[in-house]
Write an enzyme that holds these catalytic residues in place. Structure first.
Site, PDB file in Angstrom:
ATOM      1  N   SER A  68      10.538 -22.061   3.545  1.00  0.00           N
ATOM      2  CA  SER A  68      11.862 -21.529   3.197  1.00  0.00           C
ATOM      3  C   SER A  68      12.930 -22.490   3.684  1.00  0.00           C
ATOM      4  CB  SER A  68      12.099 -20.191   3.877  1.00  0.00           C
ATOM      5  OG  SER A  68      11.140 -19.263   3.497  1.00  0.00           O
ATOM      6  N   ARG A 102      14.061 -15.837  12.808  1.00  0.00           N
ATOM      7  CA  ARG A 102      14.038 -17.302  12.685  1.00  0.00           C
ATOM      8  C   ARG A 102      14.927 -17.956  13.760  1.00  0.00           C
ATOM      9  NH1 ARG A 102      10.680 -15.853   9.561  1.00  0.00           N
ATOM     10  NH2 ARG A 102      10.124 -16.771   7.565  1.00  0.00           N
ATOM     11  N   GLU A 117      17.818 -23.112   7.012  1.00  0.00           N
ATOM     12  CA  GLU A 117      16.871 -22.780   8.079  1.00  0.00           C
ATOM     13  C   GLU A 117      16.215 -24.031   8.668  1.00  0.00           C
ATOM     14  OE1 GLU A 117      13.810 -21.621  10.290  1.00  0.00           O
ATOM     15  OE2 GLU A 117      13.030 -21.926   8.270  1.00  0.00           O
TER      16      GLU A 117
HETATM   17  N1  EPU Z   1      12.644 -13.449  -5.037  1.00  0.00           N
HETATM   18  C1  EPU Z   1      13.207 -13.755  -6.247  1.00  0.00           C
HETATM   19  N2  EPU Z   1      13.115 -15.059  -6.675  1.00  0.00           N
HETATM   20  C2  EPU Z   1      12.507 -16.011  -5.954  1.00  0.00           C
HETATM   21  C3  EPU Z   1      11.952 -15.695  -4.705  1.00  0.00           C
HETATM   22  C4  EPU Z   1      12.032 -14.382  -4.254  1.00  0.00           C
HETATM   23  O1  EPU Z   1      13.761 -12.914  -6.942  1.00  0.00           O
HETATM   24  O2  EPU Z   1      12.449 -17.150  -6.423  1.00  0.00           O
HETATM   25  C5  EPU Z   1      12.643 -12.029  -4.605  1.00  0.00           C
HETATM   26  C6  EPU Z   1      11.219 -11.482  -4.688  1.00  0.00           C
HETATM   27  O3  EPU Z   1      10.933 -10.967  -5.940  1.00  0.00           O
HETATM   28  C7  EPU Z   1      11.216 -10.404  -3.631  1.00  0.00           C
HETATM   29  C8  EPU Z   1      12.215 -10.914  -2.609  1.00  0.00           C
HETATM   30  O4  EPU Z   1      12.995 -11.938  -3.247  1.00  0.00           O
HETATM   31  O5  EPU Z   1      11.695  -9.200  -4.159  1.00  0.00           O
HETATM   32  C9  EPU Z   1      11.548 -11.455  -1.360  1.00  0.00           C
HETATM   33  O6  EPU Z   1      10.686 -12.543  -1.712  1.00  0.00           O
HETATM   34  P1  EPU Z   1       9.407 -12.935  -0.820  1.00  0.00           P
HETATM   35  O7  EPU Z   1       8.568 -11.754  -0.611  1.00  0.00           O
HETATM   36  O8  EPU Z   1       8.789 -14.138  -1.416  1.00  0.00           O
HETATM   37  O9  EPU Z   1       9.992 -13.241   0.615  1.00  0.00           O
HETATM   38  P2  EPU Z   1      11.287 -14.042   1.071  1.00  0.00           P
HETATM   39  O10 EPU Z   1      12.227 -13.081   1.710  1.00  0.00           O
HETATM   40  O11 EPU Z   1      11.810 -14.881  -0.053  1.00  0.00           O
HETATM   41  C10 EPU Z   1      10.416 -14.460   3.519  1.00  0.00           C
HETATM   42  C11 EPU Z   1      10.234 -15.613   4.452  1.00  0.00           C
HETATM   43  C12 EPU Z   1       8.988 -16.421   4.093  1.00  0.00           C
HETATM   44  C13 EPU Z   1       7.791 -15.483   4.180  1.00  0.00           C
HETATM   45  C14 EPU Z   1       8.030 -14.302   3.206  1.00  0.00           C
HETATM   46  C15 EPU Z   1       6.949 -13.252   3.305  1.00  0.00           C
HETATM   47  C16 EPU Z   1      12.485 -16.221   5.158  1.00  0.00           C
HETATM   48  C17 EPU Z   1      13.582 -17.228   5.121  1.00  0.00           C
HETATM   49  N3  EPU Z   1      11.405 -16.474   4.429  1.00  0.00           N
HETATM   50  O12 EPU Z   1      10.664 -15.002   2.219  1.00  0.00           O
HETATM   51  O13 EPU Z   1       8.831 -17.430   5.082  1.00  0.00           O
HETATM   52  O14 EPU Z   1       6.585 -16.148   3.845  1.00  0.00           O
HETATM   53  O15 EPU Z   1       9.272 -13.635   3.543  1.00  0.00           O
HETATM   54  O16 EPU Z   1       7.079 -12.539   4.483  1.00  0.00           O
HETATM   55  O17 EPU Z   1      12.616 -15.215   5.864  1.00  0.00           O
HETATM   56  C18 EPU Z   1       9.132 -19.726   5.648  1.00  0.00           C
HETATM   57  O18 EPU Z   1       9.875 -19.351   6.557  1.00  0.00           O
HETATM   58  O19 EPU Z   1       8.884 -20.958   5.460  1.00  0.00           O
HETATM   59  C19 EPU Z   1       8.552 -18.742   4.734  1.00  0.00           C
HETATM   60  C20 EPU Z   1       7.847 -19.097   3.678  1.00  0.00           C
END
Ligand code: EPU
Length: 335
Positions: free
Chosen positions: A235, A160, A331
Site C-alpha cells: 500500500s 501503520r 505510507e
Molecule cells: N477498493 C477499491 N478499489 C481498489 C482497491 C480497493 O474499490 O482498487 C475497495 C475494495 O473493494 C474494498 C476496500 O476498498 O471494499 C478495501 O480494500 P482491501 O480489502 O483491498 O483493503 P485496503 O483497505 O485497500 C488494507 C491494507 C493492506 C491490507 C488490506 C487487507 C492499508 C493502507 N492497507 O488495504 O495492507 O493487505 O487492508 O487487510 O491499510 C500494505 O500495507 O502494504 C497492505 C497491502
C-alpha cells in the site's frame, strides 16, 4: 566488516528502483554493529527495503542489517515467547510459526520485508496488526551505542504507526523483536470477508492456523503484485480518516463507497477506492503505474525512477484532493 563503494541498491528495495549507495556495509552481528557505531553516526539503515521509495543516491553510509536467528525464550502449554533477530524475513518467520503450531501471525502471511521493520509501521492485514503479538522490541541507540528495550506500550503503536516513525525516528537501530504466540486455543481472526469466502470455497468449517495462512496467501496473490515480478511497496497510501459529516456527504453521492466506522465522528475510507474513482487504477505512465487489481499499490514495471513514481503519487494526491477534498497521506518512506 567491509565497507564497499558505489553499490547499486536496485536489489535492496522492493520497488526495484535504481539508486546507488556511496558507501555500503552489510552487518551480520551485534558486535560488528557496536564497533561500527564507534566511528560512524550518520547512517542510512536498510533492512528488507519493502517500505521505501528511493528518489536519490544515498550519501550516508548504507548499513544493511542482516542479523539472523530465532530463539524460543520460554513456553508453557498455552503460549510461547519468541525473540527474532531483525534480519529474518517476515514471511519465512510466519511460515516457521505455522510449522511449529504457533498462532497469532497467520493473517500477516506474505507481507514483504524483515522482522526488524515490522514494528516501525505496525504491519497489518485482514483484521490483525503485528502489535497484537509483540511483547518488546530491542534497539541500539545510535548516539550512545546502548541496547534499550521498548515494551509494547512504549512502542506507542497505532494504525501503520509507532514511536519509531515519530519521536524515536532515526535514533535507534532495531535489533530484535519479541513475540508472544499461542500454542493452542488460537484466537483465529477470520472475520474479514475475503478470508471467510476463501475458507467457504474450500469447504473449511473448522480452520487451522495453516488454513487461515493459506487463505491469506491466496487472497494476497490474487490482488497484490509479487515484488519479484513487478516492483512495488505494498500500500503506497494510508487509508484516510475523515470527519463523519464529510463521509455522509460522500456516501450520498456514492452510495457504494466502502468504509470502516472508527468512532461517532470519524470514518475511514479505503484509499484504493478513492484512487480507482479518479480513474488511476491500471494506468501506466512510462514504467511507473497503478496496479490493475489494487489501486492502492504503485508499481515499477522495470525502469521507473523513484522520482517518476513519486511524481505519479503526487499527481494522485492532488487529483484526490481536488475531487474529494481528502488529503491522502503517503505510507511509504520517501527517501
Ligand atoms: N477498493 C477499491 N478499489 C481498489 C482497491 C480497493 O474499490 O482498487 C475497495 C475494495 O473493494 C474494498 C476496500 O476498498 O471494499 C478495501 O480494500 P482491501 O480489502 O483491498 O483493503 P485496503 O483497505 O485497500 C488494507 C491494507 C493492506 C491490507 C488490506 C487487507 C492499508 C493502507 N492497507 O488495504 O495492507 O493487505 O487492508 O487487510 O491499510 C500494505 O500495507 O502494504 C497492505 C497491502
Amino acid at each position: 566488516m567491509i565497507i564497499s563503494e558505489n553499490i547499486s541498491l536496485k536489489e535492496y528495495n522492493t520497488f526495484g528502483v535504481q539508486c546507488y549507495a556511496k558507501r555500503f556495509v552489510s552487518i551480520t552481528s551485534f558486535y560488528d554493529l557496536q564497533q561500527l557505531l564507534k566511528s560512524e553516526k550518520e547512517l542510512f539503515l536498510l533492512s528488507g527495503g519493502s517500505n521505501m521509495l528511493l528518489t536519490k543516491d544515498i550519501e550516508k553510509l548504507v548499513v544493511f542489517l542482516d542479523f539472523k536467528g530465532i530463539s524460543i525464550d520460554r513456553e508453557n502449554n498455552n503460549s510461547v515467547h519468541i525473540t527474532v533477530n531483525s534480519g529474518e524475513n517476515w514471511h519465512e518467520f510466519v511460515l516457521w510459526c505455522i510449522s511449529q503450531g504457533f498462532g497469532g501471525v497467520e493473517n500477516l502471511s506474505l507481507i514483504p520485508g524483515n522482522v526488524g521493520t515490522c514494528p516501525i509501521q505496525n504491519i497489518g492485514a485482514y483484521g490483525v496488526e503485528v502489535k497484537d503479538t509483540i511483547t518488546k522490541v530491542e534497539a541500539l541507540e545510535i548516539e550512545t551505542g546502548k541496547l534499550l528495550t521498548f515494551s509494547n506500550a512504549e512502542c506507542q503503536f497505532g494504525y501503520r504507526n509507532s514511536i519509531f516513525k515519530n519521536e524515536a525516528k532515526g535514533k535507534y537501530i532495531l535489533t530484535s523483536v519479541s513475540f508472544q504466540l499461542t500454542k493452542n486455543q488460537h484466537q483465529l481472526n477470520t472475520s474479514y470477508g475475503a478470508i471467510e469466502t476463501a475458507l467457504q470455497e474450500n469447504k473449511i468449517t473448522n480452520p487451522t492456523i495453516k488454513d487461515v495462512s493459506d487463505a491469506v496467501i491466496a487472497i494476497r496473490k490474487s490482488k497484490l503484485p509479487d515484488p519479484k515480478e513487478i516492483g512495488n511497496s505494498g500500500s503506497f497510501f494510508k487509508n484516510p480518516l475523515i470527519p463523519t459529516n464529510q463521509f455522509l456527504e460522500l456516501q450520498e453521492k456514492h452510495p457504494a463507497i466502502p468504509y470502516y466506522k472508527i468512532s461517532e465522528t470519524e470514518t475511514k475510507v479505503p484509499a484504493g477506492w478513492l484512487v480507482e474513482q479518479c480513474g488511476f487504477k491500471g494506468k501506466r505512465f512510462g514504467d511507473a503505474g497503478v496496479h490493475k487489481k489494487q489501486a492502492l499499490v504503485l508499481v515499477n514495471y522495470g525502469n521507473a525512477s523513484g522520482k517518476e513514481i513519486y511524481k505519479l503519487a503526487q499527481n494522485i494526491q492532488q487529483t484526490i484532493f481536488d475531487t474529494f477534498k481528502i488529503a491522502l497521506e503517503i505510507e511509504v518512506n520517501i527517501i
